[in-house]
Design a protein around this motif. Structure first.
Motif, mmCIF file in Angstrom:
data_model
loop_
_atom_site.group_PDB
_atom_site.id
_atom_site.type_symbol
_atom_site.label_atom_id
_atom_site.label_comp_id
_atom_site.label_asym_id
_atom_site.label_seq_id
_atom_site.Cartn_x
_atom_site.Cartn_y
_atom_site.Cartn_z
ATOM 1 N N VAL A 16 -26.864 -43.875 32.669
ATOM 2 C CA VAL A 16 -27.201 -44.759 31.424
ATOM 3 C C VAL A 16 -28.474 -43.995 30.712
ATOM 4 O O VAL A 16 -28.875 -44.554 29.641
ATOM 5 N N THR A 17 -29.052 -42.775 31.101
ATOM 6 C CA THR A 17 -29.727 -42.207 30.227
ATOM 7 C C THR A 17 -29.176 -41.130 29.137
ATOM 8 O O THR A 17 -28.143 -40.928 29.456
ATOM 9 N N PRO A 18 -29.734 -40.989 27.916
ATOM 10 C CA PRO A 18 -29.007 -39.810 26.965
ATOM 11 C C PRO A 18 -28.697 -38.736 27.656
ATOM 12 O O PRO A 18 -27.844 -38.258 26.926
ATOM 13 N N GLY A 19 -29.418 -37.958 28.404
ATOM 14 C CA GLY A 19 -29.284 -36.768 28.699
ATOM 15 C C GLY A 19 -29.492 -35.784 27.509
ATOM 16 O O GLY A 19 -29.953 -35.867 26.501
ATOM 17 N N TRP A 20 -28.701 -34.515 27.818
ATOM 18 C CA TRP A 20 -28.764 -33.639 26.802
ATOM 19 C C TRP A 20 -28.205 -33.760 25.406
ATOM 20 O O TRP A 20 -28.348 -33.431 24.439
ATOM 21 N N ILE A 21 -26.896 -34.656 25.834
ATOM 22 C CA ILE A 21 -26.039 -34.979 24.420
ATOM 23 C C ILE A 21 -26.876 -36.076 23.715
ATOM 24 O O ILE A 21 -26.886 -35.827 22.466
ATOM 25 N N GLY A 22 -27.752 -36.976 24.150
ATOM 26 C CA GLY A 22 -28.636 -37.744 23.265
ATOM 27 C C GLY A 22 -29.694 -37.170 22.613
ATOM 28 O O GLY A 22 -30.106 -36.997 21.383
#
Length: 93
Positions: A16-22
């Motif tokens: 549920v975290t944005p990660g590298w894409i976010g």
């Protein structure tokens, strides 16, 4: 009630975290916004520079007209900006 611990959550926090894409999407939006601000400032500066240049040219032309014009007789009106003499409105008795 007892607070939920990380192990007891019904979802995986890593999903549920944005990660590298976010992060990449946010960085791209920020770069686009900065480019638009730079372009906007450049265009506004160009418009204001043109207005100032136009005012300087008009002032110089007015000075030239004043220097070239012979002394007008008393009661004679000076030419206006388009080179025509101002006409007095007709009088009615």
């Amino acid at each position: 009630m007892m607070p939920l611990l990380l192990e007891e959550l019904p979802y995986d926090p890593n999903q549920v975290t944005p990660g590298w894409i976010g992060f990449t999407a946010t960085a791209l939006v920020a770069i686009v916004i900065m480019a638009l601000m730079w372009d906007f400032n450049r265009r506004v500066r160009r418009i204001s520079d043109r207005a100032e240049a136009k005012e300087r040219i008009e002032a110089e032309l007015a000075e030239q007209r004043a220097a070239e014009a012979p002394d007008a007789p008393a009661g004679h009106r000076a030419d206006d900006a388009d080179g025509r003499a101002d006409e007095a409105p007709p009088r009615t008795p």
